[in-house]
Scaffold this active site. Structure first.
Site, PDB file in Angstrom:
ATOM      1  N   GLY A   1       1.219  -1.320   0.031  1.00 46.75           N
ATOM      2  CA  GLY A   1      -0.209   0.572  -0.225  1.00 46.75           C
ATOM      3  C   GLY A   1       0.259   1.294   0.188  1.00 46.75           C
ATOM      4  O   GLY A   1       2.224   1.039   0.368  1.00 46.75           O
TER       5      GLY A   1
ATOM      6  N   GLY B   1       1.145   4.585   1.862  1.00 44.73           N
ATOM      7  CA  GLY B   1       0.653   5.812   2.478  1.00 44.73           C
ATOM      8  C   GLY B   1       1.034   7.257   2.520  1.00 44.73           C
ATOM      9  O   GLY B   1       1.875   7.938   2.108  1.00 44.73           O
ATOM     10  N   GLY B   2       0.535   8.099   3.348  1.00 45.85           N
ATOM     11  CA  GLY B   2       1.326   9.879   3.819  1.00 45.85           C
ATOM     12  C   GLY B   2       2.550   9.537   3.434  1.00 45.85           C
ATOM     13  O   GLY B   2       2.988  10.779   3.245  1.00 45.85           O
ATOM     14  N   PHE B   3       3.253   8.530   4.059  1.00 45.24           N
ATOM     15  CA  PHE B   3       4.775   9.289   4.741  1.00 45.24           C
ATOM     16  C   PHE B   3       5.186   8.022   3.079  1.00 45.24           C
ATOM     17  O   PHE B   3       6.956   8.342   3.383  1.00 45.24           O
ATOM     18  CB  PHE B   3       5.577   8.499   5.589  1.00 45.24           C
ATOM     19  CG  PHE B   3       4.690   9.772   6.893  1.00 45.24           C
ATOM     20  CD1 PHE B   3       5.086  11.408   7.295  1.00 45.24           C
ATOM     21  CD2 PHE B   3       3.756   9.375   7.536  1.00 45.24           C
ATOM     22  CE1 PHE B   3       4.696  12.264   8.002  1.00 45.24           C
ATOM     23  CE2 PHE B   3       2.453  10.251   8.259  1.00 45.24           C
ATOM     24  CZ  PHE B   3       3.200  11.474   8.701  1.00 45.24           C
ATOM     25  N   GLY B   4       4.650   7.202   2.181  1.00 42.86           N
ATOM     26  CA  GLY B   4       6.210   6.375   1.360  1.00 42.86           C
ATOM     27  C   GLY B   4       5.241   5.168   1.505  1.00 42.86           C
ATOM     28  O   GLY B   4       4.100   5.309   2.202  1.00 42.86           O
TER      29      GLY B   4
ATOM     30  N   LYS C   1       8.586  -0.065   4.993  1.00 41.34           N
ATOM     31  CA  LYS C   1       8.259   1.381   4.782  1.00 41.34           C
ATOM     32  C   LYS C   1       9.203   2.118   3.903  1.00 41.34           C
ATOM     33  O   LYS C   1      10.098   2.454   4.783  1.00 41.34           O
ATOM     34  CB  LYS C   1       7.429   2.054   5.662  1.00 41.34           C
ATOM     35  CG  LYS C   1       6.560   2.949   5.516  1.00 41.34           C
ATOM     36  CD  LYS C   1       5.574   3.598   6.742  1.00 41.34           C
ATOM     37  CE  LYS C   1       4.863   5.216   6.208  1.00 41.34           C
ATOM     38  NZ  LYS C   1       3.475   4.551   6.611  1.00 41.34           N
TER      39      LYS C   1
ATOM     40  N   ASP D   1      -3.013  10.543  13.579  1.00 40.00           N
ATOM     41  CA  ASP D   1      -3.231  10.092  11.917  1.00 40.00           C
ATOM     42  C   ASP D   1      -3.860   8.846  12.101  1.00 40.00           C
ATOM     43  O   ASP D   1      -3.708   7.452  11.526  1.00 40.00           O
ATOM     44  CB  ASP D   1      -2.089   9.950  10.710  1.00 40.00           C
ATOM     45  CG  ASP D   1      -3.026  10.445   9.252  1.00 40.00           C
ATOM     46  OD1 ASP D   1      -3.982   9.990   9.364  1.00 40.00           O
ATOM     47  OD2 ASP D   1      -2.544   9.278   8.029  1.00 40.00           O
TER      48      ASP D   1
END
Ligand SMILES: *[C@@H]1O[C@H](CO)[C@@H](O)[C@H](O)[C@H]1NC(C)=O
Ligand SMILES: *[C@@H]1O[C@H](CO)[C@@H](O)[C@H](O)[C@H]1NC(C)=O
Ligand SMILES: *[C@@H]1O[C@H](CO)[C@@H](O)[C@H](O)[C@H]1NC(C)=O
Ligand SMILES: *[C@@H]1O[C@H](CO)[C@@H](O)[C@H](O)[C@H]1NC(C)=O
Ligand SMILES: *[C@@H]1O[C@H](CO)[C@@H](O)[C@H](O)[C@H]1NC(C)=O
Length: 648
Positions: A333, A335-338, A354, A451
Site C-alpha cells: 500500500g 501511505g502518507g509517508f511512503g 516502509k 493520523d
C-alpha cells in the site's frame, strides 16, 4: 463424643498439605518466552545458561536477590532472581527451584525469558536488562467487588496505602513494602509493593507509579488484584496474604503423632469424624479457591529487547533482496509517508518495509534517534518497529508483518463487512483504545498519533488490532502533551477541528480521531465518504441526529443485525460521541475511554454536539452549524493522508 486430639492434628495437617499442594501447583503470574532469539542445543549459550541457573539459585537464596551474568558476548546470559520480601528462605528456595525448572520447560531454547510467581521472579536474557523499568503491565483481579457503600473509602484508602508503600519501598534496599490500612470499621486492606532490587530508587518509584496508575483501568472495584511487569509488582487484598512485620520464623511443624493402644470404638468414631471433617475441609478449600479465582487480563506485552541504534540498523541490500528490490508485486500500500512493501528476510521472517518518501525532511541523526525511541514502544496493540536502513537518500523503516491487512479492507468493503462480527469489532475497539492509551500515557515517551484511521489499524492472525504509523510526526518530552504546528499531517474526516483548522494537536485530537473510528467500526460507514441518500452528509452528523432522536442503535452496520449486544453497541456509540465533541475539554482521555469500555456500571455523561467539519465538493470546508469557519483547509484527498503547511 471422644475424639483423640491427635486426630484433629492429622486433619489439620492434611488440610494444610492439600492447601499447600494447591499453592505449589499454581500457574505463574507472568510467563514471558520471547521469540526474538533462540539458542540451539549444545551451544555455548546453553552451557552458560546451565551455569547461570544454579548460581542464581544458590546465591539468590542467601538474601532473596541476586543478579549476575555468565560468559562473554555473543553468548553472554544475564540473569536475576528475587523473592518476595516477607517470605522465609525455605519458601524462597522452593519457589526459585521450581522456577528454574519451569522456565526451561515453558520456554525451551529461548534466549530471553521470565517467570513471575506470587513468591519469586526469575528472569534471564541475552541482553542486559538490569536497572531498566519494564512498564508493560499485566494484571489479575478478583471477581468479587467491594460493596458500593464501601467503594469510595476503599479506593481512597487503597490509593493512600499503595502510594505510601511505593515511596518507602523505592527508598529501601530491599525495594519491598507491605502494610495494611482500614477502610471500614471492621475491614482492612492489605497491600504489598515491590521492585526488583536492581532498579535505582527513582526507576523503582516510577515503575510503581505506572503500576498503581493502571489499577483504575484493569481492576476498578475488585476487592483484590495483582498488577505487575517483570520489574515491579503490587498486590492488594482484603485478607492478610502478606506478613506485615518483619518475617518471623516459619511455623513449627505439628508435633509427631504418638502411637497409643486404643480400643475399637476409639478408632472407628474418630475415623468417621475425620471423614466428616475432611469433607468440611475440602469444602472450605474449594470455596476459598473459588472466592479467590481471578480473571487474567494480559494487557501489555513485555518489552524484550531495548537495542542500541547499531543493532537496529539493517543493510539496505538485504532489504532490497527481501522485497525484490521494492517491486510492485510486493507493494502492500501507499501511505502518507511512503509506500509499504512486504518482504522476507533470509531466515524466513516476514517483514513490512516502509520506504519513506525522499522529502521526509529529517536529518540522519534525528531519524536514528527517533527510530531508537520508537523501537522501545512495544505493546500488543502496536505494530512493532524492528529497525531501519539509512543509506544516502534512502530511509526505510522495517516493521513486523501483520498478516490480515488493515481494518478499512474489512469495514468499508461490502463483501467483507460480515467477516467482522460484533465480538471481533468490540475486541478491535478495545485493542485500539489500549494501544492509544499506551502511546499517550507511557511514562517515557508521550506520543500523539495524529493520523489515526481505519487504514492505520492492522489486524493480526487473531484479529487483534495493531496501530501502525505512530510516531511518524513528532516525538514529545514527557510533559509536552500539546503542541502547535504549521505542518498538519492527518486525514480528512478524522481530524479534530482545532487541529484541522489551527494546527493545534493534543492527546484530545487523537481522542477525536478515535471517536470517529469507533463510529465507523460500529456503522461500517466511512466518515468522509458517506452514502445514504436523504441523510446528513457525514457520519458524525448522522450519528448525532440518530442519538438525539433516541434511535442511536440504527447506526449499526446492517450486516450485524442479529448477533450483537445492544448494550455494548449503545455504549460504544455513546463513547464515540463523547470523543468527537467539539470542545476538547469535554472529550474524555484515553484512560477514561478504556475504563468506560471495561466497566458497564459506570454512568457516562451525555455528549454535546460533535464538531461538524464536512468536506464540500469544491474541496473548501465549511461548518454545518457555523460553529467555526475557516478557509485555510483547502484540499483533501479521500481517505489518504496528506501533509499540508498551514499559512499561519
Ligand atoms: C524461536 O522458537 C519459537 C518456538 O519454536 C518460534 O516461534 C520463534 O519464531 C523462534 N524465533 C526465532 C527468532 O527463530
Ligand atoms: C546487578 O544489577 C546492578 C544494578 O543495576 C548492577 O549495577 C550490577 O552490575 C549487576 N550485577 C552484575 C553482576 O551484573
Ligand atoms: C530442586 O528440586 C529438585 C527436585 O525437585 C531437587 O532434587 C534439588 O535438590 C532441588 N535443588 C535445590 C538447590 O534445592
Ligand atoms: C463486579 O463488577 C463488575 C463491573 O463493575 C461486574 O461485571 C461483575 O459482575 C461484578 N462482580 C460481582 C461478583 O458482582
Ligand atoms: C500515608 O501517609 C500519610 C502521611 O505520612 C499518613 O497520614 C496516612 O495515614 C498514610 N495512609 C495510609 C493509608 O497508610
Amino acid at each position: 463424643m471422644y475424639v483423640p486430639r491427635f486426630m484433629y492434628l492429622i486433619i489439620i495437617f492434611s488440610c494444610f498439605l492439600l492447601f499447600h499442594n494447591h499453592v505449589q501447583a499454581q500457574e505463574p503470574l507472568l510467563e514471558i518466552c520471547s521469540n526474538t532469539a533462540n539458542y540451539t542445543s549444545n551451544s555455548q549459550f546453553q552451557t552458560n545458561l546451565n551455569i547461570l541457573l544454579p548460581s542464581l539459585l544458590s546465591d539468590g537464596t542467601r538474601d532473596g536477590f541476586f543478579n549476575t551474568s555468565i560468559g562473554t558476548s555473543p553468548d553472554i546470559v544475564y540473569g536475576l532472581v528475587q523473592c518476595r520480601g516477607d517470605i522465609s528462605m525455605e519458601d524462597c528456595r522452593s519457589c526459585l527451584n521450581n522456577s528454574a525448572v519451569e522456565i526451561i520447560r515453558r520456554c525451551p531454547n529461548r534466549k530471553d525469558a521470565a517467570l513471575r510467581y506470587d513468591l519469586c521472579i526469575l528472569r534471564y536474557s541475552n541482553t542486559r536488562f538490569f536497572s531498566q523499568v519494564d512498564s508493560d503491565l499485566q494484571s489479575l483481579y478478583n471477581l468479587e467487588n467491594v460493596s458500593d457503600a464501601d467503594a469510595n473509602r476503599y479506593n481512597r484508602q487503597l490509593g493512600n496505602l499503595l502510594n505510601n508503600l511505593s515511596t518507602t519501598a523505592a527508598s529501601v534496599v530491599t525495594k519491598f513494602g507491605a502494610a495494611s490500612t482500614d477502610y471500614s470499621d471492621f475491614k482492612d486492606i492489605y497491600g504489598l509493593v515491590m521492585c526488583t532490587r536492581d532498579l535505582p530508587a527513582t526507576e523503582c518509584f516510577s515503575c510503581l507509579q505506572i503500576t498503581i496508575g493502571w489499577i483504575p483501568s484493569c481492576c476498578a472495584n475488585s476487592d483484590g488484584a495483582q498488577v505487575f511487569s517483570t520489574t515491579c509488582y503490587i498486590r492488594y487484598e482484603i485478607y492478610p496474604f502478606v506478613q506485615i512485620s518483619s518475617p518471623s520464623p516459619s511455623p513449627s511443624p505439628p508435633p509427631p503423632v504418638q502411637g497409643k493402644s486404643v480400643n475399637v470404638v476409639a478408632i472407628v468414631v474418630p475415623v468417621i469424624v475425620a471423614v466428616i471433617l475432611a469433607a468440611i475441609c475440602v469444602y472450605f478449600i474449594t470455596k476459598r479457591t473459588r472466592k479467590n479465582r481471578r480473571k487474567r487480563k494480559p494487557e501489555l506485552i513485555y518489552e524484550n529487547d531495548i537495542r542500541s541504534e547499531d543493532s537496529l540498523q539493517f543493510d539496505l541490500n538485504m532489504i532490497r533482496t527481501a522485497t525484490n528490490d521494492f517491486s510492485d508485486a510486493n507493494k502492500l500500500g501507499e501511505g502518507g509517508f511512503g509506500a509499504v512493501y512486504k518482504g522476507e528476510l533470509l531466515d524466513g521472517q516476514e517483514i513490512a518495509v516502509k520506504r519513506l518518501s525522499k522529502n521526509s525532511g529529517q536529518g540522519s541523526l534525528e531519524f536514528k534517534n527517533e527510530v531508537v525511541l520508537l523501537h522501545k514502544l512495544q505493546h500488543r496493540n502496536l505494530v512493532r518497529l524492528l529497525g531501519f536502513c539509512l543509506a544516502g537518500e534512502e530511509k526505510v523503516l522495517i516493521y513486523e508483518y501483520v498478516p490480515n491487512r488493515s481494518l478499512d479492507k474489512y469495514i468499508f468493503v461490502p463483501a467483507r463487512k460480515a467477516d467482522l462480527d460484533w465480538e471481533m469489532r468490540y475486541k478491535i475497539i478495545g485493542g485500539i483504545a489500549r494501544g492509544l492509551l499506551y502511546l499517550h500515557e507511557d511514562s517515557r515517551l508521550r506520543i500523539i498519533h495524529r493520523d489515526l484511521k481505519a487504514g492505520n489499524i492492522l489486524l493480526d492472525e487473531e484479529m487483534n488490532a495493531k496501530i501502525s504509523d505512530f510516531g511518524m510526526a513528532k516525538l514529545f518530552g514527557v510533559d509536552q502533551t500539546q503542541g502547535n504546528t504549521s505542518r498538519i499531517a492527518g486525514t480528512f474526516g478524522y481530524m479534530a477541528p482545532e487541529y484541522a483548522l489551527h494546527g493545534l494537536f493534543s492527546v484530545k485530537s487523537d481522542v477525536f480521531s478515535f471517536g470517529v473510528l469507533l463510529l465507523e467500526i460500529v456503522s461500517a460507514q466511512k466518515t468522509n465518504n458517506f452514502h445514504l441518500s436523504g441523510l446528513p452528509r457525514d457520519l458524525l452528523s448522522y450519528a448525532w441526529k440518530l442519538w438525539r432522536e433516541g434511535n442511536a442503535l440504527q447506526l449499526i452496520d446492517p450486516t450485524l443485525t442479529h448477533c450483537f449486544s445492544p448494550n455494548e453497541v449503545m455504549r460504544c456509540i455513546h463513547i464515540g460521541l463523547l470523543c468527537v465533541q467539539e470542545n476538547l475539554e469535554d472529550r474524555p482521555t484515553m484512560s477514561s475511554v478504556v475504563l468506560m469500555l471495561n466497566s458497564y456500571s459506570l454512568t457516562l455523561e451525555s455528549p454535546s454536539a460533535p464538531a461538524f467539519i464536512i468536506e464540500t465538493t469544491t474541496g473548501a470546508q465549511e461548518s454545518e452549524n457555523n460553529h467555526s469557519t475557516s478557509s485555510s483547509l483547502l484540499y483533501s484527498v479521500d481517505g489518504v493522508s496528506f501533509v499540508k503547511t498551514n499559512p499561519r
